[in-house]
Write an enzyme that holds these catalytic residues in place. Structure first.
Site, PDB file in Angstrom:
ATOM      1  N   ASP A 151      39.869  16.277  42.250  1.00  0.00           N
ATOM      2  CA  ASP A 151      38.864  17.203  42.758  1.00  0.00           C
ATOM      3  C   ASP A 151      39.192  17.511  44.220  1.00  0.00           C
ATOM      4  O   ASP A 151      39.619  16.610  44.950  1.00  0.00           O
ATOM      5  CB  ASP A 151      37.474  16.558  42.641  1.00  0.00           C
ATOM      6  N   GLY A 181      37.758  21.799  41.433  1.00  0.00           N
ATOM      7  CA  GLY A 181      36.674  21.590  42.403  1.00  0.00           C
ATOM      8  C   GLY A 181      36.307  22.838  43.169  1.00  0.00           C
ATOM      9  O   GLY A 181      36.881  23.904  42.966  1.00  0.00           O
ATOM     10  N   GLU A 213      40.783  31.022  42.748  1.00  0.00           N
ATOM     11  CA  GLU A 213      39.500  31.211  42.065  1.00  0.00           C
ATOM     12  C   GLU A 213      38.547  32.049  42.901  1.00  0.00           C
ATOM     13  O   GLU A 213      37.729  32.783  42.384  1.00  0.00           O
ATOM     14  CB  GLU A 213      38.839  29.835  41.900  1.00  0.00           C
TER      15      GLU A 213
HETATM   16 ZN   LIG Z   1      38.243  25.212  35.590  1.00  0.00          ZN
END
Ligand SMILES: [Zn+2]
Length: 349
Positions: A151, A181, A213
């Site tokens: 994470d 994370g 992301e």
């Molecule tokens: Zn994922």
């Protein structure tokens, strides 16, 4: 079922592979409710009913509300060996019922101190649940392997511990290492030695990374560093510049785990399904796109629906759908024997 552009495809019957699914985020709300009821009965929880905490039909969790849902709620409900086993079995049943024949489930090893569970026992408990599930079905169509996640909020010693656990449990079904994370959390360069060690010393351990992301985790500096860790696959791949896109293509055969419903419901992309970057990638021959659910318990879209969505919004016909699933086999971490098994059962048009 859809008949757009060709014969009807039963997306649930279509044998599928799922490579980007977080264990805790894949638990259905009904299953969480069942855990809660059981714990409430014996006075083991003060938490609110999951069906009130996360009402059925609510899927619009964004990056600000998503992560606290785990740290403040789900991790406090699923907090002992019994609930871990119960929820893992439920997740496996759900994927199997949806026609998934190969699953790579990922999780960050979590100690459960009040239940006396170490991180190693946490991993062992999940592997035991997988073995139980496969033993209970006479000819199991679903095979499951485990990926251990580092994470972004972990310390370097914690990240080293995840790699050590991956090595320890590699002979028992752990096939990969992940970075996951909250993308708002920086400072991940600290993990470089861990991923470098994994690549160098454990070459048959797959590496996958959550990649671009959010805008915060999509800087050229971060993405260049992550590509330098030589991942086999990357997840999400949203905020990439032309230069990074070119670098991904130049690498050749990089697996791209794309999660449409998650990205749309969480507002991680602008616009709806039709503007998802799946459209820009699925025909790029140098990469391997694998549709994935990320957190079906949160976003409510099983893998069969992800295939229905790309058929609907990007005009994939039956042949495209079958080819897309088959291509994904190239980037699984489960080894050649498993690839062979899958090539025997996946549809070829
Ligand atoms: Zn994922």
């Amino acid at each position: 079922m859809t008949s757009i552009g060709g014969p009807v495809v039963d997306f649930r019957a279509l044998p599928k592979i799922e490579l980007h699914a977080h264990l805790s985020g894949s638990i259905s709300r009904q299953c969480l409710h069942d855990v809660w009821l059981k714990k409430k009965e014996v006075g083991e929880t003060d938490l609110q009913d999951p069906l009130i905490e996360m009402p059925l039909g609510k899927h619009d969790y964004d990056l600000n509300t998503f992560f606290p849902l785990f740290s403040k709620y789900i991790y406090n409900l699923v907090n002992d060996a019994w609930s871990l086993t119960f929820t893992t079995l439920s997740v496996l049943r759900d994927f199997a019922d949806d026609g998934v024949v190969y699953l790579e489930l990922r999780t960050t090893p979590r100690a459960m101190p009040h239940a006396g569970l170490t991180k190693a026992q946490y991993v062992q408990t999940i592997l035991d649940a997988i073995a139980t599930f496969e033993a209970e079905t006479p000819t199991p169509s679903l095979r499951t392997r485990l990926i251990l996640s580092i994470d972004r909020r972990n310390t370097l010693p914690e990240a080293r511990e995840v790699l050590a656990l991956a090595r320890q449990f590699q002979p028992h079904g752990v096939v990969g290492l992940d970075l996951c994370g909250d993308p708002a959390r920086g400072g991940i360069e600290v993990f470089a030695p861990v991923f470098e060690e994994a690549r160098r010393d454990v070459p048959d351990l797959g590496i996958t990374l959550h990649f671009a992301e959010a805008a915060a985790s999509g800087t050229e500096e971060e993405l260049t560093m992550l590509l330098g860790w030589r991942p086999d696959r990357i997840g999400h791949v949203i905020h990439v510049s032309e230069a990074v896109r070119a670098a991904i293509i130049a690498r050749g055969d990089m697996g791209l785990e794309l999660c449409l419903s998650c990205n749309v419901h969480a507002g991680m992309i602008c616009g709806g399904f039709e503007s998802h970057h799946f459209g820009e990638w699925w025909q790029v021959k140098e990469t391997v796109v694998v549709l994935s659910t990320d957190d079906v318990g949160i976003f409510g879209s099983p893998l069969s629906n992800e295939y229905a969505l790309v058929a609907e919004h990007f005009g994939l016909v039956r042949a495209d759908i079958c080819a897309l699933v088959r291509r994904g086999v190239d980037v699984i971490f489960g080894g050649d024997k498993e690839k062979q098994r899958l090539r025997g059962i996946l549809w070829s048009e």
